[in-house]
Design an enzyme around this catalytic site. Structure first.
Site, PDB file in Angstrom:
ATOM      1  N   HIS A 130      30.706  32.904  44.445  1.00  0.00           N
ATOM      2  CA  HIS A 130      31.748  33.925  44.315  1.00  0.00           C
ATOM      3  C   HIS A 130      32.991  33.520  45.111  1.00  0.00           C
ATOM      4  O   HIS A 130      34.104  33.541  44.590  1.00  0.00           O
ATOM      5  CB  HIS A 130      31.195  35.273  44.808  1.00  0.00           C
ATOM      6  CG  HIS A 130      32.189  36.398  44.801  1.00  0.00           C
ATOM      7  ND1 HIS A 130      32.096  37.471  43.951  1.00  0.00           N
ATOM      8  CD2 HIS A 130      33.297  36.607  45.548  1.00  0.00           C
ATOM      9  CE1 HIS A 130      33.113  38.292  44.172  1.00  0.00           C
ATOM     10  NE2 HIS A 130      33.852  37.798  45.150  1.00  0.00           N
ATOM     11  N   GLU A 131      32.784  33.108  46.345  1.00  0.00           N
ATOM     12  CA  GLU A 131      33.923  32.709  47.188  1.00  0.00           C
ATOM     13  C   GLU A 131      34.571  31.434  46.646  1.00  0.00           C
ATOM     14  O   GLU A 131      35.784  31.273  46.709  1.00  0.00           O
ATOM     15  CB  GLU A 131      33.489  32.507  48.642  1.00  0.00           C
ATOM     16  CG  GLU A 131      32.801  33.702  49.306  1.00  0.00           C
ATOM     17  CD  GLU A 131      33.517  35.030  49.126  1.00  0.00           C
ATOM     18  OE1 GLU A 131      34.762  35.044  49.042  1.00  0.00           O
ATOM     19  OE2 GLU A 131      32.829  36.068  49.057  1.00  0.00           O
TER      20      GLU A 131
HETATM   21 ZN   LIG Z   1      35.638  38.362  46.012  1.00  0.00          ZN
END
Ligand SMILES: [Zn+2]
Ligand SMILES: [Zn+2]
Length: 153
Positions: A67-68
């Site tokens: 996600h990051e």
């Molecule tokens: Zn995020």
């Protein structure tokens, strides 16, 4: 797992799923408790919650790292890196990242701003914006600058 191992883990995921190297820093943050991770627009670094790592499975932490990394790679390519952007949603689905970071528990608000003295370089963290006209460096009296640390999770 320490920061060095985390760094290598993030680099590995970046190559495997994004086919692009991760060239910045990934570190654990033991104060980060409300979300699993954060991406910093100004430094391009990634922080992963130590608490999250200790609480959830390796797969779940990997999903947060992905996600990051979606924020990271899209931001660097000047594409839509925000949660609402199509680029972000598409890439997230493609790599199997977490859609959001599981909140661990509500805690004190995170520091969102960093103030820095333009003269002596002294740094400090703030939860709210401060009026730069009113405040000066406590150490040397120099002018301060303010930076937003993270835009979201
Ligand atoms: Zn995020
Ligand atoms: Zn100063």
């Amino acid at each position: 797992m320490d920061n060095m191992q985390l760094q290598r883990w993030v680099e590995h995921i970046s190559m495997q799923y994004f086919h692009t190297p991760f060239l910045h820093q990934a570190t654990f943050n033991s104060r980060l408790r409300t979300t699993g991770g954060r991406y910093f627009l100004t430094t391009h670094n990634i922080e992963i919650s130590k608490k999250y790592y200790d609480t959830f499975s390796r797969e779940e932490v990997e999903a947060v790292i992905k996600h990051e990394l979606c924020h990271y790679h899209l931001h660097l390519r000047k594409k839509g890196y925000r949660h609402r952007d199509k680029d972000f949603k598409d890439l997230l689905q493609q790599v199997g990242g977490a859609r959001y970071c599981k909140p661990i528990k509500e805690d004190k608000p995170l520091y969102k701003y960093e103030i820095r003295c333009t003269q002596c370089g002294q740094k400090g963290l703030r939860k709210r914006r401060i009026d730069l006209q009113k405040y000066r460096c406590a150490k040397c009296g120099g002018k301060l600058t303010l930076q937003t640390l993270s835009f979201d999770n």
